[in-house]
Structure formats: structure tokens, C-alpha cells
Motif scaffolding. Sequence first.
Motif, PDB file in Angstrom:
ATOM      1  N   TYR A  81      49.961  43.199  35.486  1.00 51.30           N
ATOM      2  CA  TYR A  81      49.388  41.795  35.890  1.00 51.30           C
ATOM      3  C   TYR A  81      50.380  40.720  35.925  1.00 51.30           C
ATOM      4  CZ  TYR A  81      45.161  44.293  34.713  1.00 51.30           C
ATOM      5  OH  TYR A  81      44.080  45.293  34.632  1.00 51.30           O
ATOM      6  N   CYS A  82      51.645  40.962  35.722  1.00 52.95           N
ATOM      7  CA  CYS A  82      52.861  40.030  35.336  1.00 52.95           C
ATOM      8  C   CYS A  82      54.040  40.573  36.196  1.00 52.95           C
ATOM      9  CB  CYS A  82      53.048  39.763  33.896  1.00 52.95           C
ATOM     10  SG  CYS A  82      52.087  39.015  33.061  1.00 52.95           S
ATOM     11  N   LYS A  83      54.673  39.558  36.796  1.00 55.17           N
ATOM     12  CA  LYS A  83      55.930  39.832  37.312  1.00 55.17           C
ATOM     13  C   LYS A  83      56.878  38.479  37.378  1.00 55.17           C
ATOM     14  CE  LYS A  83      55.114  39.086  42.198  1.00 55.17           C
ATOM     15  NZ  LYS A  83      55.050  39.551  43.278  1.00 55.17           N
ATOM     16  N   TRP A  84      58.070  38.717  37.218  1.00 54.97           N
ATOM     17  CA  TRP A  84      59.034  37.464  37.418  1.00 54.97           C
ATOM     18  C   TRP A  84      59.233  37.372  38.867  1.00 54.97           C
ATOM     19  CZ3 TRP A  84      59.556  34.076  33.586  1.00 54.97           C
ATOM     20  CH2 TRP A  84      59.207  34.550  32.176  1.00 54.97           C
ATOM     21  N   ASP A  85      59.090  36.104  39.534  1.00 53.63           N
ATOM     22  CA  ASP A  85      59.678  35.836  40.837  1.00 53.63           C
ATOM     23  C   ASP A  85      60.469  34.622  40.960  1.00 53.63           C
ATOM     24  OD1 ASP A  85      59.690  35.923  43.585  1.00 53.63           O
ATOM     25  OD2 ASP A  85      57.534  35.086  43.941  1.00 53.63           O
ATOM     26  N   TRP A  86      61.507  34.678  41.206  1.00 52.15           N
ATOM     27  CA  TRP A  86      62.575  33.500  41.278  1.00 52.15           C
ATOM     28  C   TRP A  86      62.455  32.607  39.991  1.00 52.15           C
ATOM     29  CZ3 TRP A  86      66.119  33.594  44.645  1.00 52.15           C
ATOM     30  CH2 TRP A  86      65.777  34.405  46.065  1.00 52.15           C
ATOM     31  N   GLY A  87      62.301  33.301  38.752  1.00 49.08           N
ATOM     32  CA  GLY A  87      62.338  32.634  37.652  1.00 49.08           C
ATOM     33  C   GLY A  87      60.778  32.119  37.013  1.00 49.08           C
ATOM     34  N   THR A  88      60.031  32.378  37.831  1.00 46.47           N
ATOM     35  CA  THR A  88      58.371  31.810  37.728  1.00 46.47           C
ATOM     36  C   THR A  88      57.723  33.295  37.223  1.00 46.47           C
ATOM     37  OG1 THR A  88      58.510  30.284  39.415  1.00 46.47           O
ATOM     38  CG2 THR A  88      56.385  31.171  38.793  1.00 46.47           C
ATOM     39  N   LEU A  89      57.066  33.158  36.085  1.00 47.97           N
ATOM     40  CA  LEU A  89      56.071  34.071  35.673  1.00 47.97           C
ATOM     41  C   LEU A  89      54.876  34.064  36.479  1.00 47.97           C
ATOM     42  CD1 LEU A  89      55.547  36.302  33.640  1.00 47.97           C
ATOM     43  CD2 LEU A  89      54.483  34.919  32.241  1.00 47.97           C
ATOM     44  N   VAL A  90      54.637  35.181  37.155  1.00 50.88           N
ATOM     45  CA  VAL A  90      53.384  35.090  37.968  1.00 50.88           C
ATOM     46  C   VAL A  90      52.449  36.193  37.576  1.00 50.88           C
ATOM     47  CG1 VAL A  90      52.695  35.698  40.266  1.00 50.88           C
ATOM     48  CG2 VAL A  90      54.918  34.602  40.246  1.00 50.88           C
ATOM     49  N   ILE A  91      51.291  35.742  37.296  1.00 49.61           N
ATOM     50  CA  ILE A  91      50.086  36.406  36.740  1.00 49.61           C
ATOM     51  C   ILE A  91      49.004  36.448  37.868  1.00 49.61           C
ATOM     52  CG2 ILE A  91      48.333  36.210  35.150  1.00 49.61           C
ATOM     53  CD1 ILE A  91      50.191  34.316  33.249  1.00 49.61           C
ATOM     54  N   SER A  92      48.704  37.823  38.378  1.00 52.81           N
ATOM     55  CA  SER A  92      48.131  37.996  39.412  1.00 52.81           C
ATOM     56  C   SER A  92      46.681  38.958  39.061  1.00 52.81           C
ATOM     57  CB  SER A  92      48.768  38.798  40.369  1.00 52.81           C
ATOM     58  OG  SER A  92      49.866  38.051  40.702  1.00 52.81           O
ATOM     59  N   ASN A  93      45.673  38.841  39.638  1.00 52.96           N
ATOM     60  CA  ASN A  93      44.562  39.885  39.598  1.00 52.96           C
ATOM     61  C   ASN A  93      44.005  40.015  38.350  1.00 52.96           C
ATOM     62  OD1 ASN A  93      44.748  40.190  42.512  1.00 52.96           O
ATOM     63  ND2 ASN A  93      46.765  41.829  42.041  1.00 52.96           N
ATOM     64  N   VAL A  94      43.907  38.765  37.585  1.00 55.87           N
ATOM     65  CA  VAL A  94      43.277  38.916  36.236  1.00 55.87           C
ATOM     66  C   VAL A  94      42.034  38.102  36.182  1.00 55.87           C
ATOM     67  CG1 VAL A  94      43.701  38.328  33.609  1.00 55.87           C
ATOM     68  CG2 VAL A  94      45.477  39.247  35.267  1.00 55.87           C
ATOM     69  N   ASP A  95      40.825  38.723  35.787  1.00 62.03           N
ATOM     70  CA  ASP A  95      39.663  38.229  35.439  1.00 62.03           C
ATOM     71  C   ASP A  95      39.205  37.838  34.094  1.00 62.03           C
ATOM     72  OD1 ASP A  95      37.965  40.038  38.189  1.00 62.03           O
ATOM     73  OD2 ASP A  95      39.251  38.255  38.345  1.00 62.03           O
ATOM     74  N   GLY A  96      38.768  36.643  33.722  1.00 66.05           N
ATOM     75  CA  GLY A  96      38.637  36.356  32.668  1.00 66.05           C
ATOM     76  C   GLY A  96      39.355  36.047  31.490  1.00 66.05           C
ATOM     77  N   LEU A  97      40.695  35.692  31.952  1.00 63.13           N
ATOM     78  CA  LEU A  97      41.970  35.458  31.169  1.00 63.13           C
ATOM     79  C   LEU A  97      41.615  34.069  30.729  1.00 63.13           C
ATOM     80  CD1 LEU A  97      44.634  35.933  29.944  1.00 63.13           C
ATOM     81  CD2 LEU A  97      45.587  35.140  32.181  1.00 63.13           C
ATOM     82  N   SER A  98      42.031  33.558  29.174  1.00 56.24           N
ATOM     83  CA  SER A  98      42.143  32.365  28.662  1.00 56.24           C
ATOM     84  C   SER A  98      43.198  32.168  27.961  1.00 56.24           C
ATOM     85  CB  SER A  98      40.789  32.283  27.659  1.00 56.24           C
ATOM     86  OG  SER A  98      40.881  31.282  26.981  1.00 56.24           O
ATOM     87  N   ILE A  99      44.134  31.317  28.154  1.00 53.96           N
ATOM     88  CA  ILE A  99      45.201  30.883  27.382  1.00 53.96           C
ATOM     89  C   ILE A  99      45.213  29.588  26.851  1.00 53.96           C
ATOM     90  CG2 ILE A  99      47.711  30.575  27.701  1.00 53.96           C
ATOM     91  CD1 ILE A  99      47.795  32.229  30.009  1.00 53.96           C
ATOM     92  N   ARG A 100      45.238  29.767  25.295  1.00 56.20           N
ATOM     93  CA  ARG A 100      44.944  28.431  24.589  1.00 56.20           C
ATOM     94  C   ARG A 100      45.987  28.142  23.439  1.00 56.20           C
ATOM     95  NH1 ARG A 100      39.888  30.785  20.930  1.00 56.20           N
ATOM     96  NH2 ARG A 100      41.139  31.995  19.742  1.00 56.20           N
ATOM     97  N   GLY A 101      46.153  26.835  23.028  1.00 56.85           N
ATOM     98  CA  GLY A 101      46.922  26.484  22.133  1.00 56.85           C
ATOM     99  C   GLY A 101      46.391  26.890  20.902  1.00 56.85           C
ATOM    100  N   SER A 102      47.223  26.850  19.819  1.00 51.55           N
ATOM    101  CA  SER A 102      46.880  27.169  18.423  1.00 51.55           C
ATOM    102  C   SER A 102      45.864  26.114  17.668  1.00 51.55           C
ATOM    103  CB  SER A 102      48.127  27.083  17.556  1.00 51.55           C
ATOM    104  OG  SER A 102      48.643  25.929  17.362  1.00 51.55           O
ATOM    105  N   GLY A 103      45.858  25.196  18.304  1.00 52.55           N
ATOM    106  CA  GLY A 103      44.720  24.336  17.658  1.00 52.55           C
ATOM    107  C   GLY A 103      45.207  23.516  16.580  1.00 52.55           C
TER     108      GLY A 103
END
Length: 165
Positions: A81-103
Motif C-alpha cells: 500500500y506504500c511506495k516512495w515516488d520522488w521523495g514523497t510517500l504515496v499511500i494507495s488503495n487503502v480503505d478505512g485508514l485513520s492516521i492520528r496524533g498521539s493526543g
Amino acid sequence: MRRSIKMLVGFVCALALFSGCQTGSGAESLPTFAQEAPAEDSAVHTVQEFIDAIKPNATVTLPSGSLVLGDGSDQPTNNPYCKWDWGTLVISNVDGLSIRGSGKDPSVLTTEPRNAAVLTFTNCRDLTLSGLTAGHTQRVEACEGNVVNLNGCSNVTLKDVGLFG
């Protein structure tokens, strides 16, 4: 011949329904459908842990402080689901992903390359970013890349997200 097969199939179906009703155990014997996998919560502390945690129905919790993605040259991506493309992290084809801070304390996701996006999402659904800040590392010169790219994504929620750079 076809008529006999149809009658036989109908008889077997009727018998199965009738026997389930008679014993009162029809509900227990019915096939169940697979339920969605429960969301998996991963607290990450390194870029490699972050990359490894990206998958459908996952909640990824960033550490307090700053996590610098870099340009990907030293981070392998065995994650489909992840690849590096020209220095950018590209996240693809993921359903239901949540990225959150520690709070607890601010969670800041940054990248070094001035021309790279911090995060790019492609063909993702039900994506949530919350309680975090993202941008390019602090330098005198201006940055040229975006912070968050959304390509072909749907049902995206950004809540309490700070973007800079």
C-alpha cells in the motif's frame, strides 16, 4: 431431465428449510457472512513502523514530537500500500485508514525534500487524518511541494489538522 433436476433441487431446498424450522435451530445453522475485520490500532515511533502500519481498516497513531519522513532512500517499502515516488510517500488503495496524533503532545509529520509532498493518497476511501500537523522541515528557503495530495479519494475527513509549508 432438466425438469427432474429442478424438482430435486426444489425438494432439497424445501426439506432444508422445513427441518430448520422444525428443530428451532435454523438460525444457528445458517451460514454467516464474514464481518469486516476490526480496526487495528498501531502506535508508531519510527518511519519504518509508520510504513508497516499502513493497511486497510487500520488506525495509525503518530508519536508525540516530530517524525521526519525524509526522502525514502533509506526506508524499504515491502508494504503493497506504500511506495516512495520522488521523495514523497504515496499511500494507495487503502480503505478505512485513520492516521492520528498521539493526543497528548503535538504530533508533527514532516519531510525533508522541499519539492516533495509530505503525504500523497491515491484511490483511498474512508480516510481520516486527525489531531496532527504536517509540513516540510523548517528551513530558510521556501518549499515547493504540497503537504497532502488526495488523488481519486472519497469520504476523506481532516479534523484538527495543521498544515504548513
